[in-house]
Design an enzyme around this catalytic site. Structure first.
Site, mmCIF file in Angstrom:
data_model
loop_
_atom_site.group_PDB
_atom_site.id
_atom_site.type_symbol
_atom_site.label_atom_id
_atom_site.label_comp_id
_atom_site.label_asym_id
_atom_site.label_seq_id
_atom_site.Cartn_x
_atom_site.Cartn_y
_atom_site.Cartn_z
ATOM 1 N N ASP A 192 116.328 -96.830 -6.449
ATOM 2 C CA ASP A 192 116.989 -96.959 -5.053
ATOM 3 C C ASP A 192 116.507 -98.160 -4.589
ATOM 4 O O ASP A 192 115.832 -98.015 -3.266
ATOM 5 C CB ASP A 192 116.354 -95.527 -4.406
ATOM 6 N N ASP B 215 121.015 -94.005 -3.950
ATOM 7 C CA ASP B 215 121.113 -92.818 -3.045
ATOM 8 C C ASP B 215 122.245 -92.913 -2.429
ATOM 9 O O ASP B 215 122.710 -94.205 -1.905
ATOM 10 C CB ASP B 215 120.145 -92.883 -2.096
ATOM 11 N N HIS C 163 125.152 -91.118 -0.127
ATOM 12 C CA HIS C 163 125.550 -90.043 0.526
ATOM 13 C C HIS C 163 126.845 -90.200 1.262
ATOM 14 O O HIS C 163 127.192 -91.146 2.158
ATOM 15 C CB HIS C 163 124.542 -89.768 1.502
ATOM 16 N N HIS D 172 126.172 -85.855 5.183
ATOM 17 C CA HIS D 172 125.187 -85.113 4.206
ATOM 18 C C HIS D 172 123.824 -84.368 4.735
ATOM 19 O O HIS D 172 123.556 -84.500 5.886
ATOM 20 C CB HIS D 172 124.459 -86.263 3.417
ATOM 21 N N HIS E 195 120.865 -92.424 6.243
ATOM 22 C CA HIS E 195 120.711 -93.494 5.468
ATOM 23 C C HIS E 195 121.529 -93.584 4.100
ATOM 24 O O HIS E 195 121.803 -92.464 3.839
ATOM 25 C CB HIS E 195 119.092 -93.251 4.942
ATOM 26 N N LYS F 111 123.562 -90.938 -7.015
ATOM 27 C CA LYS F 111 122.916 -89.521 -6.619
ATOM 28 C C LYS F 111 122.928 -89.074 -5.219
ATOM 29 O O LYS F 111 123.101 -90.193 -4.381
ATOM 30 C CB LYS F 111 121.471 -89.386 -7.278
ATOM 31 N N CYS G 241 111.745 -89.896 -4.665
ATOM 32 C CA CYS G 241 112.693 -90.020 -5.638
ATOM 33 C C CYS G 241 112.259 -90.519 -7.109
ATOM 34 O O CYS G 241 112.520 -89.985 -8.092
ATOM 35 C CB CYS G 241 113.764 -91.208 -5.515
HETATM 36 ZN ZN ZN Z 1 118.846 -89.535 0.588
#
Ligand code: ZN
Length: 203
Positions: free
Chosen positions: A14, A54, A56, A60, A83, A108, A151
């Site tokens: 990330d 990440d 989304h 989310h 984010h 993810k 994470c």
């Molecule tokens: Zn996130």
């Protein structure tokens, strides 16, 4: 050169704009961490580099402002500002992060109803990371990136569960706070993760 065991993969977690300095969930010393990560990938013989992101949808489950606006019951996962919305600037990899055409990107957090900290995915999401590692015969994984407490930790714990020798490179991981970072590192050691510094890898 830095020494890693044969069949080692690097998992860069990330390193996206929203997790860097001035981002929605920015790590203050992100520039320093990115330098460390770049150095590691350039000076150690990894058989493969994976970059997690990440990623989304706009609605989310982890986005607290969205949950508050909707007026619906707020999930306990709704603890973050907005984010890493898919395709946004915030979700882009930081421009200082060295990447290669051979790197594999692992997205993810794409399931809007369930958050996902681990690069390996969740019960609601298969990211393909496990299959990717197994198909290459990877035995050891080295984890760097953002952030240690969530994470990186979750990816490390899943790595142990899946039978990999897991190394968390402490100076290549950014923490939300020194205190929570220290606690997480202790927990990870207890869970069978090897916590190392990039200096430990010097030949
Ligand atoms: Zn996130």
């Amino acid at each position: 050169m830095l020494r890693v065991p044969p069949n080692s993969a690097l998992i860069i977690v990330d390193i996206q704009n929203d997790f860097c300095k001035n981002g929605a969930l920015g790590i203050t010393n992100s520039d320093y961490i990115i330098q460390k990560v770049n150095h590691l990938r350039q000076h150690a013989a990894f058989c493969k580099v994976f970059l997690t992101a990440d990623w989304h949808p706009l609605d989310h489950v982890s986005f607290r402002p969205v949950a508050l606006e909707n007026g619906s019951p707020i999930s306990e996962e709704a603890i973050w500002p907005i984010h890493c919305v898919e395709y946004s600037d915030g979700a882009a990899f930081h421009h200082k992060l060295i990447r290669a055409a051979t790197d594999t990107i692992i997205l993810k957090g794409r399931n809007k109803g369930k958050d996902c900290y681990s690069g390996f995915g969740s019960s609601a999401e298969d990211t393909g990371l496990l299959q990717g590692l197994r198909s290459l015969g990877v035995k050891s994984i080295f984890i760097v990136g953002f952030c240690t407490e969530y994470c990186c930790a979750s990816t490390a714990q899943d790595g142990v569960k899946h039978g990999f020798e897991v190394y968390l490179v402490e100076d290549g991981c950014g923490t939300l706070s020194e205190e929570t970072g220290r606690k997480t590192i202790a927990d990870l050691r207890g869970a069978g993760v090897n916590v190392v510094s990039s200096n430990d890898l010097l030949m």
